[in-house]
Design a protein around this motif. Sequence first.
Motif, PDB file in Angstrom:
ATOM      1  N   ASN A 222       0.888  -1.169   0.000  1.00 46.60           N
ATOM      2  CA  ASN A 222       0.000   0.000   0.000  1.00 46.60           C
ATOM      3  C   ASN A 222       0.914   1.203   0.000  1.00 46.60           C
ATOM      4  O   ASN A 222       1.260   1.733   1.039  1.00 46.60           O
ATOM      5  N   ASP A 223       1.326   1.604  -1.197  1.00 47.85           N
ATOM      6  CA  ASP A 223       2.455   2.501  -1.348  1.00 47.85           C
ATOM      7  C   ASP A 223       2.028   3.876  -1.838  1.00 47.85           C
ATOM      8  O   ASP A 223       0.934   4.062  -2.376  1.00 47.85           O
ATOM      9  N   SER A 224       2.932   4.814  -1.676  1.00 46.85           N
ATOM     10  CA  SER A 224       2.735   6.167  -2.190  1.00 46.85           C
ATOM     11  C   SER A 224       4.097   6.793  -2.397  1.00 46.85           C
ATOM     12  O   SER A 224       4.918   6.833  -1.473  1.00 46.85           O
ATOM     13  N   GLY A 225       4.353   7.280  -3.609  1.00 46.00           N
ATOM     14  CA  GLY A 225       5.664   7.849  -3.891  1.00 46.00           C
ATOM     15  C   GLY A 225       6.756   6.838  -3.636  1.00 46.00           C
ATOM     16  O   GLY A 225       6.700   5.702  -4.116  1.00 46.00           O
ATOM     17  N   ALA A 226       7.743   7.234  -2.843  1.00 40.07           N
ATOM     18  CA  ALA A 226       8.867   6.342  -2.578  1.00 40.07           C
ATOM     19  C   ALA A 226       8.552   5.273  -1.545  1.00 40.07           C
ATOM     20  O   ALA A 226       9.280   4.284  -1.429  1.00 40.07           O
ATOM     21  N   VAL A 227       7.468   5.429  -0.787  1.00 40.69           N
ATOM     22  CA  VAL A 227       7.132   4.470   0.270  1.00 40.69           C
ATOM     23  C   VAL A 227       6.777   3.122  -0.352  1.00 40.69           C
ATOM     24  O   VAL A 227       5.925   3.038  -1.239  1.00 40.69           O
ATOM     25  N   ALA A 228       7.400   2.065   0.121  1.00 45.35           N
ATOM     26  CA  ALA A 228       7.168   0.727  -0.414  1.00 45.35           C
ATOM     27  C   ALA A 228       6.978  -0.251   0.737  1.00 45.35           C
ATOM     28  O   ALA A 228       7.950  -0.617   1.416  1.00 45.35           O
ATOM     29  N   TRP A 229       5.741  -0.657   0.952  1.00 44.86           N
ATOM     30  CA  TRP A 229       5.451  -1.677   1.962  1.00 44.86           C
ATOM     31  C   TRP A 229       5.589  -3.058   1.328  1.00 44.86           C
ATOM     32  O   TRP A 229       4.856  -3.389   0.391  1.00 44.86           O
ATOM     33  N   LEU A 230       6.511  -3.868   1.833  1.00 43.86           N
ATOM     34  CA  LEU A 230       6.675  -5.239   1.348  1.00 43.86           C
ATOM     35  C   LEU A 230       5.922  -6.168   2.298  1.00 43.86           C
ATOM     36  O   LEU A 230       6.500  -7.004   2.999  1.00 43.86           O
ATOM     37  N   ARG A 231       4.595  -5.990   2.323  1.00 45.91           N
ATOM     38  CA  ARG A 231       3.732  -6.807   3.165  1.00 45.91           C
ATOM     39  C   ARG A 231       2.330  -6.816   2.571  1.00 45.91           C
ATOM     40  O   ARG A 231       2.013  -6.035   1.661  1.00 45.91           O
ATOM     41  N   PHE A 232       1.512  -7.739   3.057  1.00 46.89           N
ATOM     42  CA  PHE A 232       0.131  -7.836   2.614  1.00 46.89           C
ATOM     43  C   PHE A 232      -0.785  -7.161   3.635  1.00 46.89           C
ATOM     44  O   PHE A 232      -0.532  -7.185   4.839  1.00 46.89           O
ATOM     45  N   PHE A 233      -1.862  -6.580   3.135  1.00 44.76           N
ATOM     46  CA  PHE A 233      -2.883  -5.952   3.981  1.00 44.76           C
ATOM     47  C   PHE A 233      -4.243  -6.578   3.655  1.00 44.76           C
ATOM     48  O   PHE A 233      -4.755  -6.348   2.570  1.00 44.76           O
ATOM     49  N   PRO A 234      -4.838  -7.400   4.547  1.00 47.42           N
ATOM     50  CA  PRO A 234      -4.232  -7.899   5.786  1.00 47.42           C
ATOM     51  C   PRO A 234      -3.289  -9.064   5.473  1.00 47.42           C
ATOM     52  O   PRO A 234      -3.391  -9.683   4.407  1.00 47.42           O
ATOM     53  N   SER A 235      -2.420  -9.381   6.411  1.00 41.60           N
ATOM     54  CA  SER A 235      -1.518 -10.512   6.213  1.00 41.60           C
ATOM     55  C   SER A 235      -2.186 -11.828   6.590  1.00 41.60           C
ATOM     56  O   SER A 235      -1.692 -12.902   6.234  1.00 41.60           O
ATOM     57  N   SER A 236      -3.310 -11.741   7.315  1.00 45.37           N
ATOM     58  CA  SER A 236      -4.072 -12.930   7.694  1.00 45.37           C
ATOM     59  C   SER A 236      -5.554 -12.633   7.491  1.00 45.37           C
ATOM     60  O   SER A 236      -6.061 -11.627   7.998  1.00 45.37           O
ATOM     61  N   LEU A 237      -6.234 -13.496   6.749  1.00 44.71           N
ATOM     62  CA  LEU A 237      -7.643 -13.283   6.418  1.00 44.71           C
ATOM     63  C   LEU A 237      -8.408 -14.582   6.615  1.00 44.71           C
ATOM     64  O   LEU A 237      -7.944 -15.651   6.211  1.00 44.71           O
ATOM     65  N   THR A 238      -9.583 -14.494   7.243  1.00 46.90           N
ATOM     66  CA  THR A 238     -10.460 -15.665   7.438  1.00 46.90           C
ATOM     67  C   THR A 238     -11.706 -15.504   6.586  1.00 46.90           C
ATOM     68  O   THR A 238     -12.364 -14.449   6.625  1.00 46.90           O
ATOM     69  N   VAL A 239     -12.013 -16.543   5.808  1.00 49.11           N
ATOM     70  CA  VAL A 239     -13.195 -16.535   4.937  1.00 49.11           C
ATOM     71  C   VAL A 239     -13.894 -17.881   5.024  1.00 49.11           C
ATOM     72  O   VAL A 239     -13.318 -18.873   5.491  1.00 49.11           O
ATOM     73  N   LYS A 240     -15.123 -17.912   4.582  1.00 49.36           N
ATOM     74  CA  LYS A 240     -15.869 -19.162   4.531  1.00 49.36           C
ATOM     75  C   LYS A 240     -15.606 -19.884   3.219  1.00 49.36           C
ATOM     76  O   LYS A 240     -15.310 -19.260   2.192  1.00 49.36           O
ATOM     77  N   ALA A 241     -15.715 -21.210   3.250  1.00 46.62           N
ATOM     78  CA  ALA A 241     -15.544 -22.006   2.034  1.00 46.62           C
ATOM     79  C   ALA A 241     -16.505 -21.512   0.958  1.00 46.62           C
ATOM     80  O   ALA A 241     -17.671 -21.217   1.241  1.00 46.62           O
ATOM     81  N   GLY A 242     -15.996 -21.415  -0.252  1.00 42.81           N
ATOM     82  CA  GLY A 242     -16.785 -20.900  -1.367  1.00 42.81           C
ATOM     83  C   GLY A 242     -16.557 -19.433  -1.638  1.00 42.81           C
ATOM     84  O   GLY A 242     -17.058 -18.898  -2.635  1.00 42.81           O
ATOM     85  N   THR A 243     -15.783 -18.759  -0.784  1.00 40.29           N
ATOM     86  CA  THR A 243     -15.523 -17.328  -0.952  1.00 40.29           C
ATOM     87  C   THR A 243     -14.433 -17.096  -2.000  1.00 40.29           C
ATOM     88  O   THR A 243     -13.425 -17.800  -2.030  1.00 40.29           O
ATOM     89  N   SER A 244     -14.659 -16.096  -2.826  1.00 38.69           N
ATOM     90  CA  SER A 244     -13.629 -15.655  -3.766  1.00 38.69           C
ATOM     91  C   SER A 244     -12.900 -14.468  -3.162  1.00 38.69           C
ATOM     92  O   SER A 244     -13.525 -13.470  -2.786  1.00 38.69           O
TER      93      SER A 244
END
Length: 358
Positions: A222-244
């Motif tokens: 989630n970057d802007s200009g020179a800022v570079a985040w080398l991570r996922f947002f969120p890094s952990s996600l819970t979903v139900k089966a069948g979710t895209s």
Amino acid sequence: MGVSRRMLGVVAGTALTVLAAWGTAGSALGFVAPVTAGPPKPPGVAHLEFDGFFPASTEIHVGDKVRWSINGFHTVTFLAKGQSQPPLIITSAANPISGQLDASGKPFWFNGQPSQIINPEAAAPAGAKTYKGGTFLNSGLPGGEGPPKPFVVKFTKAGTYTFHCLVHPGMSGVVKVLPKRKYIPTLKKDLKAAALQLKAGILKARALAKVQPPTATVLAGNDSGAVAWLRFFPSSLTVKAGTSVEFKIASKREVHTITFGPAAYTGGIEKTFTAPIKGATAGPPTIGVNPLGGYPSDPPPLPPFTGANHGNGFEGSGILALGGPLPSSTKITFTKPGVYNFECVVHENMDGKITVTP
């Protein structure tokens, strides 16, 4: 491309104290202005990097030099008049992919497709170490072990010259070359400008880290200009089966992948993301991109993820990027409860997790 700092064995480098020493050493022979490609010192925040030049603008006199320290996977590149910026990754029909089998022994769909390679024009040094504008001048990509040697250029003609990093689109800086009678900032002011630039970037990064993606969405960076985040947002996600779940690039200067599979398998892709192509045509080594990371694991759209894809749970997006011919997002439907780890195989330690509930 925020192609990994690990690519070609790069080890990021030096600090502001070194830059100060350069300026002092060069003063007897004419002013040597220090600039870093990448931050002048580590930002001290996990998963945060900067795809920028520090300071972004520097002023020197005719006959002075600029000395770039390459702190990361960057180039310092002046384009010729009218020249478009060369892409970092191109395809090579001369080196088609072959012999790629999945864990079940079945051929991957991209066998026979052109290899993705590092553009030799971007990778190789070019031009003289004196510059007066109008021609192509390139530091080339860092390679080998340890930090690369500084890239030093003497400017012999007054003018304003823009330079670029060929790895990270939009990463650029300016050298203003003034007549000798004109005022230029002191070395101390240049170092202060770089430090303030980094400080402002860290504040911006902390604000960007508070992003709240839409439901069932994962952002890569989630970057802007020179800022570079080398991570996922969120890094952990819970979903139900069948979710895209939609995985989206949120970085203009970095590229990422979404790669599921056993840690040993995806880690192997990461370690060999770039490597010389065996049996390539004569001349300098052709550096190829591992097709298991560069290409999607299946022809798009990606199939549902069951945890057993390709015999071992491998499924990948290939390279995602904003702008250009590469896709900027992918969707994966999760059909079976379980905990599934994924990573970006371009960037070390950029990992995430999807938990699927009944």
